[in-house]
Design a protein around this motif. Structure first.
Motif, short mmCIF file in Angstrom:
data_model
loop_
_atom_site.label_atom_id
_atom_site.label_comp_id
_atom_site.label_asym_id
_atom_site.label_seq_id
_atom_site.Cartn_x
_atom_site.Cartn_y
_atom_site.Cartn_z
N UNK A 42 0.85 -1.19 0.00
CA UNK A 42 0.00 0.00 0.00
C UNK A 42 0.88 1.23 0.00
N UNK A 43 0.60 2.15 -0.91
CA UNK A 43 1.34 3.40 -1.03
C UNK A 43 0.42 4.57 -0.74
N UNK A 44 1.03 5.67 -0.29
CA UNK A 44 0.28 6.91 -0.09
C UNK A 44 0.95 8.00 -0.92
N UNK A 45 0.15 8.80 -1.59
CA UNK A 45 0.67 9.91 -2.38
C UNK A 45 0.94 11.08 -1.44
N UNK A 46 2.17 11.55 -1.46
CA UNK A 46 2.55 12.70 -0.64
C UNK A 46 3.08 13.80 -1.54
N UNK A 47 2.81 15.03 -1.17
CA UNK A 47 3.31 16.18 -1.92
C UNK A 47 4.31 16.92 -1.06
N UNK A 48 5.51 17.08 -1.62
CA UNK A 48 6.58 17.79 -0.93
C UNK A 48 7.12 18.85 -1.89
N UNK A 49 7.06 20.09 -1.47
CA UNK A 49 7.55 21.21 -2.28
C UNK A 49 7.01 21.13 -3.72
N UNK A 50 5.70 20.98 -3.83
CA UNK A 50 4.99 20.95 -5.12
C UNK A 50 5.33 19.76 -6.02
N UNK A 51 5.93 18.71 -5.45
CA UNK A 51 6.21 17.49 -6.20
C UNK A 51 5.49 16.32 -5.53
N UNK A 52 4.91 15.45 -6.33
CA UNK A 52 4.18 14.30 -5.81
C UNK A 52 5.09 13.07 -5.76
N UNK A 53 4.97 12.32 -4.66
CA UNK A 53 5.76 11.11 -4.46
C UNK A 53 4.87 10.01 -3.89
N UNK A 54 4.98 8.81 -4.46
CA UNK A 54 4.32 7.65 -3.88
C UNK A 54 5.28 7.06 -2.85
N UNK A 55 4.86 7.00 -1.60
CA UNK A 55 5.69 6.43 -0.55
C UNK A 55 5.02 5.18 -0.01
N UNK A 56 5.84 4.18 0.25
CA UNK A 56 5.32 2.93 0.77
C UNK A 56 4.75 3.17 2.16
N UNK A 57 3.53 2.74 2.36
CA UNK A 57 2.87 2.92 3.65
C UNK A 57 2.76 1.61 4.41
N UNK A 58 2.54 0.52 3.68
CA UNK A 58 2.34 -0.75 4.37
C UNK A 58 2.73 -1.91 3.46
N UNK A 59 3.50 -2.82 4.03
CA UNK A 59 3.89 -4.05 3.35
C UNK A 59 4.11 -5.11 4.42
N UNK A 60 4.27 -6.34 4.02
CA UNK A 60 4.45 -7.45 4.96
C UNK A 60 5.66 -7.21 5.85
N UNK A 61 5.51 -7.55 7.13
CA UNK A 61 6.61 -7.47 8.09
C UNK A 61 6.16 -6.88 9.40
N UNK A 62 6.94 -7.09 10.43
CA UNK A 62 6.68 -6.54 11.78
C UNK A 62 5.22 -6.71 12.20
N UNK A 63 4.71 -7.93 12.16
CA UNK A 63 3.35 -8.18 12.59
C UNK A 63 2.29 -7.90 11.54
N UNK A 64 2.69 -7.50 10.35
CA UNK A 64 1.75 -7.24 9.25
C UNK A 64 1.78 -8.45 8.33
#
Length: 80
Positions: A42-64
């Motif tokens: 699962x990724x979340x779209x984040x905007x930093x200084x007017x640029x969009x980035x897909x950042x990983x929010x959730x993947x298998x591991x640590x109890x997930x």
């Protein structure tokens, strides 16, 4: 905005579609797309200084689990 990326394997796509539908019912803006072998993420779209980035929010591991559910996503969103 959120994105689920999944492996094109037969059992990954139904999991992605199910989670996507549940998230949409709660008002999340979400898309799904085929990704890399073995991927269910699962990724979340984040905007930093007017640029969009897909950042990983959730993947298998640590109890997930590999195929995390809406309850797992809600738990993480709540800080758990």
């Amino acid at each position: 905005m959120w994105k689920i990326k999944y492996c094109g394997s037969w059992n990954y796509k139904p999991q992605a579609e199910s989670l996507s539908a549940e998230m949409r019912e709660l008002g999340f803006n979400i898309v799904i797309e085929e990704g890399d072998t073995g991927q269910f993420e699962l990724y979340r779209l984040e905007t930093v200084e007017n640029s969009d980035y897909w950042t990983s929010y959730m993947t298998e591991g640590s109890g997930i689990p590999k195929f995390f559910t809406l309850a797992d996503v809600e738990k993480k969103l709540a800080g758990g």
